[in-house]
Design an enzyme around this catalytic site. Sequence first.
Site, mmCIF file in Angstrom:
data_model
loop_
_atom_site.group_PDB
_atom_site.id
_atom_site.type_symbol
_atom_site.label_atom_id
_atom_site.label_comp_id
_atom_site.label_asym_id
_atom_site.label_seq_id
_atom_site.Cartn_x
_atom_site.Cartn_y
_atom_site.Cartn_z
ATOM 1 C CB THR A 1 -0.920 0.080 1.244
ATOM 2 O OG1 THR A 1 -1.145 -1.188 1.783
ATOM 3 C CG2 THR A 1 -2.219 0.715 0.876
ATOM 4 N NE ARG B 1 -4.985 -10.386 0.565
ATOM 5 C CZ ARG B 1 -4.339 -9.294 0.955
ATOM 6 N NH1 ARG B 1 -4.015 -8.383 0.063
ATOM 7 N NH2 ARG B 1 -4.018 -9.098 2.231
ATOM 8 C CB ILE B 2 -10.414 -8.161 -2.033
ATOM 9 C CG1 ILE B 2 -10.813 -8.297 -3.502
ATOM 10 C CG2 ILE B 2 -10.687 -6.751 -1.519
ATOM 11 C CD1 ILE B 2 -12.277 -7.988 -3.793
ATOM 12 N N GLY B 3 -7.674 -7.189 -0.292
ATOM 13 C CA GLY B 3 -7.156 -6.824 1.024
ATOM 14 C C GLY B 3 -7.953 -5.679 1.623
ATOM 15 C CG ASP B 4 -5.980 -3.136 4.403
ATOM 16 O OD1 ASP B 4 -5.733 -1.928 4.590
ATOM 17 O OD2 ASP B 4 -5.111 -3.954 4.052
ATOM 18 C CB THR C 1 -0.142 0.571 5.085
ATOM 19 O OG1 THR C 1 0.805 -0.384 4.593
ATOM 20 C CG2 THR C 1 0.558 1.468 6.084
ATOM 21 N N GLY C 2 -0.588 -2.466 6.150
ATOM 22 C CA GLY C 2 -0.076 -3.519 7.023
ATOM 23 C C GLY C 2 -0.804 -4.815 6.776
ATOM 24 C CD GLU C 3 0.402 -9.029 10.149
ATOM 25 O OE1 GLU C 3 -0.219 -8.905 11.222
ATOM 26 O OE2 GLU C 3 1.285 -9.886 9.958
#
Lengths: 316, 322
Positions: B192, B220-223, B242-244
């Site tokens: 990000t 796969r969709i992230g945050d 940003t991050g996990e």
Amino acid sequence: MGWAIALHGGAGDIAVNIPAERREPREAALRRILQIGVSALNAKCSPLDVVELVACELENCPHFNAGKGSVLTTNGTVEMEACIMDGNSKRCGAVSGVTTVVNPISLARQVMEKTPHIYLAFDGAESFARQQGLKTEDPSHFITPENIERLKQAKEANRVQQDYTQPIKPQVDPDGDSKLGTVGCVAVDGLGNLAAATSTGGLVNKMAGRIGDTPIVGAGTYANKLCAVSATGRGEAIMRDTVAREVAAVMEYKGLGLKEAATYVVHEVAPKGTTGVVAVSATGEIAMPFNTLGMFRASATEEGFMEVAIWSSESE
Amino acid sequence: MVGWAIAVHGGAGVDPNLPAERQEQAKQLLTRCLNLGIAALRSSVPAIDVVELVVRELETDPFFNSGRGSALTENGTVEMEASIMDGPGRRCGAVSGLTTVKNPVSLARLVMDKSPHSYLAFSGAENFAKQMGVDRVDNDYFITQDNVEMLKLAKEAGSIVFDYRIPKVCGTGVQSPIHMNGLPISIYAPETVGCVVVDNEGRCAAATSTGGLLNKRMGRIGDSPLIGAGTYACDVCGVSCTGEGEAIIRGTLAREVAAVMEYKGLQLQEAVDFVIKERLDDGKAGLIAVSKTGEVAYGFNCVGMFRGCATENGFMEVGIWG
């Protein structure tokens, strides 16, 4: 304290003079599916299993906007999405763009439990479903004649709006407008364990690839140790208002009880005509406020309370 | 009238052994992007336009994990996502599964401004991009040699982790290496980029963009594209995380900063600190934020976050470590 369960089949401008042949099958389905959830809770199934089970039944029922019976995209196809969340761990799973999987909510659960991810969509979600051996059908399986008709009407309405450039008067659809539909279930067991599940075909005549609030954790679906929430209505509004999380946040930060919190979010935060919510708390309360004309819903508690309803009652 | 403020980030979770030249490159890029934003703010460009133009710059530069220079999927391709939110009115736009759109954040903006929806993904989003006539390129354009190498390492690391099952706590006192999102920090690509801005009128905006998790499964969709998780802006503040991804989603992190300001009356930095400390459980993440009163803040609970911030009264800071 005993268990409690609430489920919905969509909020919308459901006319009070909806024809009996439109109303009765849905009421009957809500009653039947509520009973399935009740039996599962009595058999000590976990709330996570119960909300999945109930959501599957609602998906399989062609009268609601999820699974079979999903509304159609502008291309006349079905694109489904779903989300499930466990209150204790806040683990969650979500899917979008599902076209052949019979039970999107079960796919969402598999994403949660069998992958290091939370959210899979479109081709990636479909291929994962095949890897997991989930039941799939030809895309035509999900399409019903009512929804082909709804799409036609929606396209017609759009054309009229564009031609006449008149202010759009909300048309009350005598069919029981599932434009704002979704299905969902929230449950809590006697120990205060919570879970939420939501599933939908989305918005009628939506652009292909459009994602609504349902698979967005905190918007259409949320569960933590305080409450479990499933929202229904106009996805774009629910997303911007982070409705499901808001109910829990207001309980946590303002110390409101479940009913107050849910009422506050639906009636003070969300724009009128856009939102309905079913929610249960860790202490066994139930709340089902909506700011549309109606919301297909049902709820029950271990103490024996049971309700199936569409429009407002005194308790709202 | 308030003093404007701006913050940018290039991802949280940085290898402590990152070579000095790379650190220097990162800081220069962050500085350049900050200056772009500052010039725009000095010309009274509204917050929503500033976050878009700054994130475009971060996407175009191949250094960070967004646009060109995105981390690769398990198939060696690039799949990008982004979201943008305008504080007044809380309008939002998001996109996922982009493979040809040069600047995902601009497509997200178009979803917000030119479509009846808030979130479009995969082929639907690509079709919309065609209709809108945005700059489109072959997927190869986004792939850099660095990232091809990283993917190879990630695949090797993946097989090592599964075979050896290194326990986190070891009786012999051997330290297990730092991991982010399941990958050793040495090959983790901080996910990000983002930008948050409050302009002279007190309007907040936020935008986030990414290629996502290195070696991710297709689809796969992230945050980052999820409103309330990776991005949020309202009357009170603008936030980009940003991050996990899992931790950010479960914690509805971006929304949480605004919620504790609104409901607990916390000031911006207190809110950021609270959320990082209390809302991440075991997860590792960072965020940047601005408030309508011209404050800027950031926080992270992992090893490093590429970031920069500046305010109208002359404050400017670019950093990587804690």
